[in-house]
Design a protein around this motif. Structure first.
Motif, PDB file in Angstrom:
ATOM      1  N   LEU A   1      10.818  80.374  29.888  1.00 30.25           N
ATOM      2  CA  LEU A   1      11.250  80.066  28.525  1.00 30.25           C
ATOM      3  C   LEU A   1      12.776  80.010  28.456  1.00 30.25           C
ATOM      4  O   LEU A   1      13.352  79.094  27.864  1.00 30.25           O
ATOM      5  N   TYR A   2      13.457  80.989  29.068  1.00 31.60           N
ATOM      6  CA  TYR A   2      14.907  81.027  29.024  1.00 31.60           C
ATOM      7  C   TYR A   2      15.545  79.939  29.887  1.00 31.60           C
ATOM      8  O   TYR A   2      16.719  79.634  29.747  1.00 31.60           O
ATOM      9  N   GLU A   3      14.750  79.350  30.780  1.00 29.08           N
ATOM     10  CA  GLU A   3      15.251  78.254  31.610  1.00 29.08           C
ATOM     11  C   GLU A   3      14.908  76.895  30.999  1.00 29.08           C
ATOM     12  O   GLU A   3      15.120  75.851  31.622  1.00 29.08           O
ATOM     13  N   ASN A   4      14.334  76.918  29.798  1.00 26.28           N
ATOM     14  CA  ASN A   4      13.950  75.683  29.104  1.00 26.28           C
ATOM     15  C   ASN A   4      12.928  74.856  29.886  1.00 26.28           C
ATOM     16  O   ASN A   4      12.896  73.623  29.773  1.00 26.28           O
ATOM     17  N   ASN A   5      12.112  75.541  30.657  1.00 18.98           N
ATOM     18  CA  ASN A   5      11.043  74.851  31.391  1.00 18.98           C
ATOM     19  C   ASN A   5       9.822  74.770  30.468  1.00 18.98           C
ATOM     20  O   ASN A   5       8.843  75.507  30.625  1.00 18.98           O
ATOM     21  N   TRP A   6       9.911  73.889  29.495  1.00 22.23           N
ATOM     22  CA  TRP A   6       8.963  73.874  28.387  1.00 22.23           C
ATOM     23  C   TRP A   6       7.535  73.585  28.831  1.00 22.23           C
ATOM     24  O   TRP A   6       6.584  74.201  28.323  1.00 22.23           O
ATOM     25  N   GLU A   7       7.366  72.639  29.762  1.00 18.97           N
ATOM     26  CA  GLU A   7       6.006  72.312  30.201  1.00 18.97           C
ATOM     27  C   GLU A   7       5.330  73.511  30.860  1.00 18.97           C
ATOM     28  O   GLU A   7       4.159  73.795  30.599  1.00 18.97           O
ATOM     29  N   ALA A   8       6.075  74.230  31.694  1.00 16.49           N
ATOM     30  CA  ALA A   8       5.497  75.399  32.368  1.00 16.49           C
ATOM     31  C   ALA A   8       5.147  76.489  31.358  1.00 16.49           C
ATOM     32  O   ALA A   8       4.086  77.122  31.455  1.00 16.49           O
ATOM     33  N   VAL A   9       6.040  76.707  30.380  1.00 16.33           N
ATOM     34  CA  VAL A   9       5.770  77.725  29.353  1.00 16.33           C
ATOM     35  C   VAL A   9       4.522  77.361  28.563  1.00 16.33           C
ATOM     36  O   VAL A   9       3.643  78.195  28.344  1.00 16.33           O
ATOM     37  N   ARG A  10       4.465  76.102  28.121  1.00 13.01           N
ATOM     38  CA  ARG A  10       3.293  75.675  27.350  1.00 13.01           C
ATOM     39  C   ARG A  10       2.014  75.848  28.150  1.00 13.01           C
ATOM     40  O   ARG A  10       1.016  76.365  27.653  1.00 13.01           O
ATOM     41  N   ASP A  11       2.034  75.417  29.402  1.00  9.12           N
ATOM     42  CA  ASP A  11       0.820  75.469  30.222  1.00  9.12           C
ATOM     43  C   ASP A  11       0.376  76.899  30.487  1.00  9.12           C
ATOM     44  O   ASP A  11      -0.827  77.216  30.428  1.00  9.12           O
ATOM     45  N   GLU A  12       1.327  77.788  30.781  1.00 14.56           N
ATOM     46  CA  GLU A  12       0.973  79.184  31.046  1.00 14.56           C
ATOM     47  C   GLU A  12       0.490  79.879  29.780  1.00 14.56           C
ATOM     48  O   GLU A  12      -0.449  80.680  29.812  1.00 14.56           O
ATOM     49  N   ALA A  13       1.138  79.586  28.666  1.00 15.91           N
ATOM     50  CA  ALA A  13       0.685  80.168  27.394  1.00 15.91           C
ATOM     51  C   ALA A  13      -0.711  79.677  27.053  1.00 15.91           C
ATOM     52  O   ALA A  13      -1.560  80.447  26.591  1.00 15.91           O
ATOM     53  N   GLN A  14      -0.950  78.399  27.294  1.00 19.05           N
ATOM     54  CA  GLN A  14      -2.278  77.841  27.019  1.00 19.05           C
ATOM     55  C   GLN A  14      -3.348  78.502  27.876  1.00 19.05           C
ATOM     56  O   GLN A  14      -4.469  78.735  27.420  1.00 19.05           O
ATOM     57  N   LYS A  15      -3.006  78.832  29.117  1.00 18.63           N
ATOM     58  CA  LYS A  15      -3.961  79.522  29.993  1.00 18.63           C
ATOM     59  C   LYS A  15      -4.376  80.861  29.384  1.00 18.63           C
ATOM     60  O   LYS A  15      -5.551  81.227  29.409  1.00 18.63           O
ATOM     61  N   VAL A  16      -3.394  81.602  28.872  1.00 19.28           N
ATOM     62  CA  VAL A  16      -3.697  82.894  28.252  1.00 19.28           C
ATOM     63  C   VAL A  16      -4.550  82.694  27.004  1.00 19.28           C
ATOM     64  O   VAL A  16      -5.528  83.422  26.774  1.00 19.28           O
ATOM     65  N   MET A  17      -4.205  81.707  26.206  1.00 14.31           N
ATOM     66  CA  MET A  17      -4.969  81.429  24.985  1.00 14.31           C
ATOM     67  C   MET A  17      -6.407  81.039  25.313  1.00 14.31           C
ATOM     68  O   MET A  17      -7.344  81.376  24.586  1.00 14.31           O
ATOM     69  N   ASN A  18      -6.588  80.337  26.433  1.00 12.93           N
ATOM     70  CA  ASN A  18      -7.930  79.883  26.816  1.00 12.93           C
ATOM     71  C   ASN A  18      -8.777  80.969  27.459  1.00 12.93           C
ATOM     72  O   ASN A  18      -9.980  80.779  27.673  1.00 12.93           O
ATOM     73  N   LEU A  19      -8.157  82.098  27.816  1.00 14.83           N
ATOM     74  CA  LEU A  19      -8.923  83.190  28.431  1.00 14.83           C
ATOM     75  C   LEU A  19      -9.980  83.734  27.476  1.00 14.83           C
ATOM     76  O   LEU A  19     -10.989  84.289  27.909  1.00 14.83           O
ATOM     77  N   ASP A  20      -9.705  83.636  26.180  1.00 18.65           N
ATOM     78  CA  ASP A  20     -10.600  84.170  25.155  1.00 18.65           C
ATOM     79  C   ASP A  20     -10.797  85.676  25.336  1.00 18.65           C
ATOM     80  O   ASP A  20     -11.881  86.211  25.104  1.00 18.65           O
ATOM     81  N   VAL A  21      -9.717  86.331  25.769  1.00 19.87           N
ATOM     82  CA  VAL A  21      -9.722  87.783  25.955  1.00 19.87           C
ATOM     83  C   VAL A  21      -8.850  88.459  24.893  1.00 19.87           C
ATOM     84  O   VAL A  21      -9.226  89.497  24.346  1.00 19.87           O
ATOM     85  N   TYR A  22      -7.713  87.848  24.597  1.00 17.49           N
ATOM     86  CA  TYR A  22      -6.758  88.429  23.657  1.00 17.49           C
ATOM     87  C   TYR A  22      -6.823  87.714  22.304  1.00 17.49           C
ATOM     88  O   TYR A  22      -7.238  86.567  22.203  1.00 17.49           O
TER      89      TYR A  22
END
Length: 204
Positions: A1-22
């Motif tokens: 996020l601090y490196e402005n790597n927006w695609e990587a941040v979005r993709d990793e955040a989406q992975k967590v959201m898709n876990l359906d755990v949190y």
């Protein structure tokens, strides 16, 4: 996020959201939905992704956080009031009616998270009004988040057992929203993520 790597941040955040755990922790009372995330009784709730764990009573694994943030109004285990929120931080808590505060010291009708995070002049703390005890601080404000107001939860003077949360599901939603907004602008998924957090705070 601090490196402005927006695609990587979005993709990793989406992975967590898709876990359906949190998920966001939802209490039964609107004004306490945010506050209860940090209560000792609700440790390791569905919103917590990563935190520093402290042991329970008699474990010998307490934290000294209370020493620095607790108000001197806590007559059994008073702290040093070393964490003093600024008026700039206060200004970031909107009024729930959408109106501008009358002045810097108008604390009425704020975002519920304000009352869970900051003790302001006139606020109740541990069943009392701190009053001139605010003079011990630099801003007339005291941190409330993580402060243990119920004396029976102290293991020893100024010690606490509440876990310190480093990452919550709310953080993931906001990281996703920021990254996706940088990539494509404020699309529907950005509003959905942000509004989930705002809705839990009683702002929608």
């Amino acid at each position: 996020l601090y490196e402005n790597n927006w695609e990587a941040v979005r993709d990793e955040a989406q992975k967590v959201m898709n876990l359906d755990v949190y998920d966001l922790y939802e209490a039964e009372v609107d004004s306490l939905k945010f506050e209860k995330v940090f209560w000792y009784e609700n440790e390791n709730n569905v919103e917590v992704i990563f935190d520093v764990q402290f042991g329970g009573p008699d474990s010998g694994e307490e934290n000294s956080y209370q020493t620095y943030i607790n108000s001197k109004a806590n007559t059994v285990n008073p702290g040093f009031v070393r964490s003093n929120p600024t008026m700039y931080l206060v200004s970031k808590f909107e009024r729930r009616d959408g109106l501008e505060p009358a002045n810097d010291k108008d604390f009425s009708n704020r975002d519920y998270r304000f009352y869970s995070s900051i003790i302001y002049p006139g606020a109740l703390y541990n069943g009392t009004t701190p009053g001139n005890l605010f003079q011990a601080g630099k801003t007339s404000l005291i941190q409330r988040k993580y402060a243990i107001e119920n004396d029976e939860l102290h293991l020893t003077a100024r010690m606490g057992i509440t876990n310190f949360i480093l990452m919550r599901y709310a953080d993931i939603l906001l990281m996703y929203a920021e990254a996706q907004n940088e990539i494509s602008g404020p699309d529907a998924s950005v509003y959905t993520a942000v509004n989930r957090v705002r809705s839990r705070a009683g702002l929608l």
